[in-house]
Scaffold this active site. Structure first.
Site, PDB file in Angstrom:
ATOM      1  N   TYR A 245      -1.422  -1.079  10.466  1.00 40.46           N
ATOM      2  CA  TYR A 245      -1.654  -1.254   9.031  1.00 40.46           C
ATOM      3  C   TYR A 245      -0.459  -0.730   8.234  1.00 40.46           C
ATOM      4  O   TYR A 245       0.062  -1.420   7.348  1.00 40.46           O
ATOM      5  CB  TYR A 245      -2.937  -0.538   8.609  1.00 40.46           C
ATOM      6  CG  TYR A 245      -3.238  -0.675   7.139  1.00 40.46           C
ATOM      7  CD1 TYR A 245      -3.749  -1.864   6.627  1.00 40.46           C
ATOM      8  CD2 TYR A 245      -3.001   0.379   6.252  1.00 40.46           C
ATOM      9  CE1 TYR A 245      -4.016  -1.994   5.273  1.00 40.46           C
ATOM     10  CE2 TYR A 245      -3.262   0.251   4.902  1.00 40.46           C
ATOM     11  CZ  TYR A 245      -3.770  -0.940   4.415  1.00 40.46           C
ATOM     12  OH  TYR A 245      -4.016  -1.070   3.065  1.00 40.46           O
TER      13      TYR A 245
ATOM     14  N   SER B 199       0.862  -1.183   0.000  1.00 38.22           N
ATOM     15  CA  SER B 199       0.000   0.000   0.000  1.00 38.22           C
ATOM     16  C   SER B 199       0.896   1.229   0.000  1.00 38.22           C
ATOM     17  O   SER B 199       2.043   1.184   0.467  1.00 38.22           O
ATOM     18  CB  SER B 199      -0.889   0.012   1.241  1.00 38.22           C
ATOM     19  OG  SER B 199      -1.532   1.273   1.415  1.00 38.22           O
TER      20      SER B 199
END
Length: 259
Positions: free
Chosen positions: A152, A139
């Site tokens: 995350y 990401s």
């Protein structure tokens, strides 16, 4: 030279980017091996891929189970030799409800990091010697830790750097490795965000970008360009400059959305 994939394994294929990739690759002559935790959603994705002419094998599976994953990947390869493996399954969580609990941190790393290991490591000996390709779903959040989603960001940074190193390590075996770094994509994972998401794109458009990058064995498939540059810059600048900026960023709500 671009690669053409005919036997593709995708984790987290029941929704979001995993489902969009499955449908994008679905075509006559292609065998899709789709895995996810949610059997009902996975069955619907598999049926839509069959409607497009693909052969589909589906498996309800949790990527945190190393032995189960190794067995499934081996069986998929026996069905038809794999040439593309996409480690896509992931979950997210944030700090909008308060500091992250130990349970939340461990759950995120178990899926987003161990789940990637459990997908990629069993596939390596199966892909060696051919023109196999591995896609690792990281990401743009992996460029820099954000207070709104520490675990995350950390999990995506881990698989980003691991994938970059793995690419060089596996090149001699004829295996390509691409690290995929999307920005905001319309998926169940981002549906819970109650803040503005710049350059938000559809999963179908994101899947098309990813497919082109994998076919060309691109080292890093990062998009969209404006968000990619901003995320890279925040990671490159000294924390003394960026800390105040990232502290002001909105916090992500906790969710376990994944394929």
């Amino acid at each position: 030279m671009t690669k053409e994939f005919k036997s593709i394994l995708i984790t987290g294929a029941s929704s979001g980017l995993g489902a969009a990739l499955a449908r994008a690759y679905a075509a006559p002559g292609v065998h899709l091996h789709l895995g996810a935790r949610r059997a009902d959603l996975l069955a619907a994705v598999a049926e839509s891929c069959r409607d497009k002419g693909a052969d589909v094998s589906e498996r309800t599976i949790d990527v945190t189970g190393a032995d189960d994953m190794a067995a499934w990947i081996g069986q998929a390869h026996q069905t038809r030799a794999l040439d593309l493996v996409i480690a896509n399954a992931g979950i997210s969580g944030g700090t909008s409800g308060g500091p992250e609990s130990g349970a939340q941190v461990r759950a995120i790393f178990a899926v987003n990091v161990d789940g990637v290991f459990n997908t990629v490591l069993p596939a390596i000996p199966l892909l060696a010697g051919g023109r196999g390709q591995v896609g690792i779903m990281a990401s743009l959040a992996g460029h820099r830790g954000f207070p709104g989603a520490p675990a995350y960001c950390g999990s995506k940074a881990a698989v980003k750097v691991w994938g970059e190193g793995l690419r060089g390590d596996l090149a001699a075996q004829g295996i390509g490795v691409s690290v995929i770094m999307p920005g905001f994509v319309t998926t169940p994972m981002t549906a819970v965000n109650d803040f503005a998401m710049p350059f938000l794109m559809s999963p179908e458009r994101a899947a098309a970008i990813i497919m082109r990058g994998l076919a060309r064995n691109r080292p890093r498939i990062a998009f969209p360009a404006p968000t990619s540059f901003i995320a890279w810059l925040l990671g490159a600048l000294p924390p003394a400059i960026t800390d105040r900026l990232v502290r002001a960023a909105p916090k992500k709500r906790c969710t376990t959305s994944s394929g």
